[in-house]
Write a protein that holds these residues in place. Structure first.
Motif, PDB file in Angstrom:
ATOM      1  N   UNK A   1       0.745  -1.276   0.027  1.00 58.88           N
ATOM      2  CA  UNK A   1       0.025  -0.021  -0.056  1.00 58.88           C
ATOM      3  C   UNK A   1       1.017   1.265   0.065  1.00 58.88           C
ATOM      4  N   UNK A   2       2.100   1.323   0.856  1.00 59.88           N
ATOM      5  CA  UNK A   2       2.770   2.476   0.915  1.00 59.88           C
ATOM      6  C   UNK A   2       3.572   2.636  -0.332  1.00 59.88           C
ATOM      7  N   UNK A   3       3.990   1.333  -0.941  1.00 56.47           N
ATOM      8  CA  UNK A   3       4.942   1.612  -2.418  1.00 56.47           C
ATOM      9  C   UNK A   3       3.814   2.041  -3.282  1.00 56.47           C
ATOM     10  N   UNK A   4       2.565   1.658  -3.434  1.00 56.09           N
ATOM     11  CA  UNK A   4       1.651   1.961  -4.379  1.00 56.09           C
ATOM     12  C   UNK A   4       1.118   3.552  -4.121  1.00 56.09           C
ATOM     13  N   UNK A   5       1.199   3.769  -2.975  1.00 56.57           N
ATOM     14  CA  UNK A   5       1.034   5.270  -2.839  1.00 56.57           C
ATOM     15  C   UNK A   5       1.992   6.170  -3.426  1.00 56.57           C
ATOM     16  N   UNK A   6       3.447   5.543  -3.055  1.00 57.30           N
ATOM     17  CA  UNK A   6       4.619   6.216  -3.552  1.00 57.30           C
ATOM     18  C   UNK A   6       4.398   6.540  -5.110  1.00 57.30           C
ATOM     19  N   UNK A   7       4.211   5.370  -5.589  1.00 51.83           N
ATOM     20  CA  UNK A   7       4.124   5.251  -7.191  1.00 51.83           C
ATOM     21  C   UNK A   7       3.269   6.384  -7.666  1.00 51.83           C
ATOM     22  N   UNK A   8       1.956   6.271  -7.159  1.00 55.08           N
ATOM     23  CA  UNK A   8       0.976   7.339  -7.685  1.00 55.08           C
ATOM     24  C   UNK A   8       1.381   8.536  -7.385  1.00 55.08           C
ATOM     25  N   UNK A   9       2.278   8.939  -6.295  1.00 52.20           N
ATOM     26  CA  UNK A   9       2.645  10.372  -6.123  1.00 52.20           C
ATOM     27  C   UNK A   9       3.801  10.635  -7.084  1.00 52.20           C
ATOM     28  N   UNK A  10       4.502   9.888  -7.449  1.00 54.50           N
ATOM     29  CA  UNK A  10       5.544  10.117  -8.462  1.00 54.50           C
ATOM     30  C   UNK A  10       4.910  10.337 -10.048  1.00 54.50           C
ATOM     31  N   UNK A  11       3.919   9.439 -10.283  1.00 58.22           N
ATOM     32  CA  UNK A  11       3.288   9.776 -11.575  1.00 58.22           C
ATOM     33  C   UNK A  11       2.440  11.176 -11.203  1.00 58.22           C
ATOM     34  N   UNK A  12       1.816  11.427 -10.093  1.00 59.03           N
ATOM     35  CA  UNK A  12       0.988  12.646 -10.227  1.00 59.03           C
ATOM     36  C   UNK A  12       1.890  13.879 -10.213  1.00 59.03           C
ATOM     37  N   UNK A  13       3.224  13.757  -9.740  1.00 60.76           N
ATOM     38  CA  UNK A  13       4.099  14.934  -9.718  1.00 60.76           C
ATOM     39  C   UNK A  13       4.496  15.135 -11.112  1.00 60.76           C
ATOM     40  N   UNK A  14       4.755  13.923 -12.078  1.00 60.24           N
ATOM     41  CA  UNK A  14       5.240  14.212 -13.274  1.00 60.24           C
ATOM     42  C   UNK A  14       4.337  14.851 -14.387  1.00 60.24           C
ATOM     43  N   UNK A  15       2.817  15.037 -14.118  1.00 60.73           N
ATOM     44  CA  UNK A  15       1.944  15.594 -14.835  1.00 60.73           C
ATOM     45  C   UNK A  15       2.107  17.153 -14.642  1.00 60.73           C
TER      46      UNK A  15
END
Length: 130
Positions: free
Chosen positions: A116-130
């Motif tokens: 769950x934490x790694x999934x959130x980190x991945x979502x955060x990184x993707x969101x920051x790239x937009x």
């Protein structure tokens, strides 16, 4: 609601602390918090964390300004220092970034929490790239 909104990351308001300009905000819709704190590795004349003001909402735009290199960092999973929960942490741009969740009797196994934490980190990184 489109896919980007459903998988995006939103934060609550910032709690500010003096200790190395520590800032904490809840991740909306989860029991996870994000914590940002100066590493103390380099003396910075003005910390970018000072732009994250107590009681103000934390936004992706502010995080982009504070953590421009976050996408290129590896994250480490483990228990919190006081064994009261779990954390996923990394260091980017002289700032320690930690996603954490408090321990509770109803929490799933640590492997599921790590996911769950790694999934959130991945979502955060993707969101920051937009």
């Amino acid at each position: 609601m489109d896919y980007r909104q459903r998988t995006g990351v939103a934060f609550g308001t910032v709690e500010a602390y003096a200790d190395r300009h520590r800032r904490i905000a809840p991740v909306v819709g989860t029991s996870i918090n994000i914590s940002l704190q100066e590493t103390g590795a380099d003396e910075v004349s003005r910390s970018p964390l000072l732009d994250l003001i107590e009681g103000a909402p934390l936004t992706l735009e502010l995080l982009r300004d504070v953590l421009p290199s976050l996408a290129s960092r590896a994250w480490l999973f483990g228990e919190t220092a006081d064994h009261s929960g779990y954390r996923l942490s990394t260091t980017s741009d002289q700032i320690s970034v930690t996603l954490s969740i408090a321990a509770a009797d109803s929490l799933p196994a640590s492997i599921e929490i790590e996911g769950a934490l790694r999934g959130l980190a991945a979502r955060l990184i993707v969101a920051l790239s937009y």
